[in-house]
Enzyme design. Structure first.
Site, PDB file in Angstrom:
ATOM      1  N   ASP A 111       0.831  -1.227  -0.028  1.00  0.00           N
ATOM      2  CA  ASP A 111       0.149  -0.041   0.077  1.00  0.00           C
ATOM      3  C   ASP A 111       0.798   1.308   0.108  1.00  0.00           C
ATOM      4  O   ASP A 111       2.133   1.262   0.529  1.00  0.00           O
ATOM      5  CB  ASP A 111      -0.982   0.110   1.312  1.00  0.00           C
ATOM      6  CG  ASP A 111      -1.978  -0.896   1.291  1.00  0.00           C
ATOM      7  OD1 ASP A 111      -2.621  -1.238   0.163  1.00  0.00           O
ATOM      8  OD2 ASP A 111      -2.581  -1.332   2.184  1.00  0.00           O
ATOM      9  N   ASP A 129      -6.975  -1.504  -4.762  1.00  0.00           N
ATOM     10  CA  ASP A 129      -8.116  -1.205  -3.671  1.00  0.00           C
ATOM     11  C   ASP A 129      -9.093   0.009  -4.774  1.00  0.00           C
ATOM     12  O   ASP A 129     -10.318   0.072  -4.309  1.00  0.00           O
ATOM     13  CB  ASP A 129      -7.570  -0.454  -2.567  1.00  0.00           C
ATOM     14  CG  ASP A 129      -6.729  -1.395  -1.770  1.00  0.00           C
ATOM     15  OD1 ASP A 129      -6.923  -2.643  -1.987  1.00  0.00           O
ATOM     16  OD2 ASP A 129      -5.734  -0.924  -1.068  1.00  0.00           O
TER      17      ASP A 129
END
Length: 152
Positions: A111, A129
């Site tokens: 991330d 995402d």
């Protein structure tokens, strides 16, 4: 075909951006892009969205694989012809595959996108995402605007 092409593009963009971050930034380092609002911050996530259910590697791989299988099956059905639905499903599938690749390969997801305002920090996330979130939003929009009118 639109869904498959979109899913492939999503996976490629997701994997390339994660690779760029992982090879050019130190873990937990941060590059401020828009002061007080947006940074690139390299972190590993062993959980789901927002770090929930940490260490659920194989559970998330199984859920993603089932979601992709279900989407592929549904795309073969006549009722899946609407372009908005195909875009939505392609994005969800691409995002699921993007994060599934990370989980299978390393047991965690990279991330790196971090939005914040003052003392509020939205949890780090990645391109996969975004694809899943936008895809689910478009799926909801399709259900509200198209399915309710019976024009699918």
């Amino acid at each position: 075909m639109l869904s498959i092409v979109l899913a492939i593009v999503a996976v490629v963009v997701d994997q390339v951006t994660k690779w760029l971050v992982a090879t050019r930034m130190a873990l937990h380092s941060e590059i401020e892009i828009i002061p007080g609002f947006f940074s690139l911050q390299y972190v590993h996530n062993t959980g789901a969205a927002f770090g929930m259910l940490r260490n659920g590697r194989w559970f998330f791989v199984a859920v993603a694989a089932l979601a992709v299988a279900g989407i592929l099956y549904y795309l073969r059905q006549p009722e899946s012809r609407h372009p908005l639905l195909r875009v939505a499903l392609g994005l969800v599938m691409g995002g699921a595959v993007g994060n599934m690749i990370d989980r299978i390969a390393t047991g965690r997801v990279v991330d790196f996108l971090l939005f914040y305002w003052r003392d509020y920090y939205f949890p780090n996330f990645n391109v996969a995402d975004i694809c899943v979130t936008v895809g689910v939003g478009l799926l909801f929009l399709h259900l509200v605007l198209v399915e309710r009118k019976g024009t699918a």
